[in-house]
Write an enzyme that holds these catalytic residues in place. Structure first.
Site, PDB file in Angstrom:
ATOM      1  N   HIS A 188       2.256   2.314  -9.069  1.00 16.30           N
ATOM      2  CA  HIS A 188       1.444   1.988  -8.781  1.00 16.30           C
ATOM      3  C   HIS A 188       3.422   1.434  -9.806  1.00 16.30           C
ATOM      4  CE1 HIS A 188      -1.622   1.961  -7.296  1.00 16.30           C
ATOM      5  NE2 HIS A 188      -2.709   2.985  -9.117  1.00 16.30           N
ATOM      6  N   ARG A 205       2.058  -4.724   6.047  1.00 14.95           N
ATOM      7  CA  ARG A 205       1.665  -3.924   5.212  1.00 14.95           C
ATOM      8  C   ARG A 205       2.181  -2.515   5.546  1.00 14.95           C
ATOM      9  NH1 ARG A 205      -4.886  -2.260   4.759  1.00 14.95           N
ATOM     10  NH2 ARG A 205      -3.955  -0.588   3.210  1.00 14.95           N
ATOM     11  N   ASP A 262       0.635  -0.972  -0.077  1.00 20.85           N
ATOM     12  CA  ASP A 262      -0.156  -0.382   0.233  1.00 20.85           C
ATOM     13  C   ASP A 262       0.863   1.691  -0.199  1.00 20.85           C
ATOM     14  OD1 ASP A 262      -2.206   1.513   0.211  1.00 20.85           O
ATOM     15  OD2 ASP A 262      -3.023   1.668   2.101  1.00 20.85           O
ATOM     16  N   LEU A 282      10.901 -19.990  -5.056  1.00 19.98           N
ATOM     17  CA  LEU A 282       9.830 -19.402  -4.364  1.00 19.98           C
ATOM     18  C   LEU A 282       8.865 -19.819  -5.327  1.00 19.98           C
ATOM     19  CD1 LEU A 282       9.170 -16.774  -1.890  1.00 19.98           C
ATOM     20  CD2 LEU A 282       9.653 -15.454  -4.618  1.00 19.98           C
TER      21      LEU A 282
END
Ligand code: IPE
Ligand code: IPE
Ligand code: MG
Length: 266
Positions: A40, A191, A23, A134
Site C-alpha cells: 500500500h 483496473r 488493485d 487536475l
C-alpha cells in the site's frame, strides 16, 4: 525513440476523466516477502506518478478507488494501517498537490472515519477548492450502490417535503445527487492487478466508459504502462448506441468544420 515518446505519438484522443481501481498492492508485497502494508505504501508513489502523467496529458479528472465499502471486511489490523496511511498521505501530499494546482475531492461515506481524518479531508478540500488544474477524486469508503442509495434518499426526502414531484425523478435529477455530480463521466476505466470486475466502484457513471484491464500490480503501474492504456483508449470507437458509420461521418464533419479555423491560425 523511447517507448514513452512513441506512446505519446499514438495518443490522439486524451480522455477527460480517467477512473482507476488501484488493485494488487497486497500481491506486490507478498511477492517480495513484505507485509501487505508495504504494498500500500509503494502504491502511494504510483499515485503520485499517475497524477503527474495526468498533468502532462491535460487529463481533467482522475478518480482513484482507495477504499471500498467492502474493504472493512479485511483484517482489522490492515484496515487500521490503511486508515493511518490515508491520514499520513493526506498530510504529506496535500501541500504538493496544492502547489501543482490540483483540486482534491474525496467521495464516499466519510462519517465513519475518525474525527481527525475527517478534519484532514475537509482541510485538504478547502485548501485546494479554487485550484484549476487536475481534479483528483479519491473514493474512500465508497461503493457504487451506496452512492445510488444515498442519492435516492435525498430525492425521496425532497418528495416528502413536497419540494419535488415523483414525475420529476429522472436520470438527471437523480444524477444531481450522486457524489460525482458536476464532473464529466469517466471516459476511461483502468483496473490493475488482473481482476476483471468493477467491485462496486462507479456503477452509475461507468455506463459508457471504456474499460481497460491489466495484470500489472498497482505499485508497478508506471508512466509507460499508463500511456499504453491511453493508447488503447485512443483506438476505441465510442458509439453511444449509434452505428460505426454514423460516428465516422460525424468525425469527418467536425474535421471539415475545424479546417478553416486551423488555416487562419497558421
Ligand atoms: C488494492 O490492493 C488496495 C486496496 C484495496 C486498499 P489490494 O490490497 O486489494 O491488493 P491485492 O488484491 O490483495 O493484491
Ligand atoms: C477494489 O479492490 C477496491 C480498491 C482498490 C480500493 P479489492 O481488492 O477490494 O476488490 P475485490 O475484493 O478483489 O473485488
Ligand atoms: Mg485486491
Amino acid at each position: 525513440m523511447s517507448t514513452t515518446a512513441n506512446n505519446a505519438r499514438l495518443i490522439e484522443t486524451v480522455p477527460r476523466h480517467v477512473a482507476m481501481i488501484m488493485d494488487g498492492n497486497g500481491r506486490w508485497a507478498k511477492k517480495r516477502f513484505l507485509p501487505r502494508i508495504a504494498g500500500h505504501r509503494a502504491g502511494v508513489e504510483t499515485v503520485r506518478n499517475a497524477v503527474q502523467v495526468c498533468g502532462q496529458y491535460g487529463i481533467e479528472v482522475l478518480t482513484l478507488f482507495a477504499f471500498s465499502s467492502e474493504n472493512w471486511r479485511r483484517p482489522q489490523s490492515e484496515v487500521s494501517l490503511l486508515m493511518d496511511l490515508f491520514l499520513t498521505a493526506l498530510g504529506r501530499e496535500t501541500r504538493r498537490l496544492h502547489e501543482n494546482n490540483v483540486r482534491l475531492k474525496i467521495v464516499g461515506e466519510r462519517g465513519v472515519f475518525s474525527e481527525k481524518l475527517q478534519g484532514k479531508i475537509l482541510e485538504a478540500e478547502q485548501l485546494t477548492a479554487a485550484n484549476t488544474g487536475l481534479t483528483l477524486v479519491i473514493a474512500a469508503n465508497y461503493g457504487g450502490r451506496w452512492d445510488v442509495a444515498q442519492a435516492a434518499r435525498i430525492v425521496a426526502q425532497k418528495v416528502e417535503m413536497k419540494e419535488m414531484q415523483v414525475s420529476q425523478i429522472t436520470e438527471e435529477t437523480l444524477a444531481q445527487n450522486l457524489s460525482m455530480y458536476g464532473l464529466p463521466e469517466p471516459d476511461l476505466f483502468i483496473r490493475t492487478g488482473g481482476e476483471e470486475r468493477i467491485s462496486n466502484f462507479l456503477l452509475w457513471q461507468l455506463a459508457y466508459t471504456e474499460l481497460y484491464f491489466t495484470d500489472t500490480l498497482w505499485p508497478d503501474f508506471n508512466t509507460s504502462l499508463f500511456e499504453e492504456a491511453l493508447v488503447s483508449f485512443s483506438k476505441r470507437q465510442r458509439r453511444f448506441g449509434r452505428t460505426g458509420d454514423q460516428v465516422e461521418l460525424e468525425k469527418q464533419a467536425v474535421t471539415i468544420k475545424t479546417q478553416p479555423g486551423e488555416d487562419t491560425c497558421a
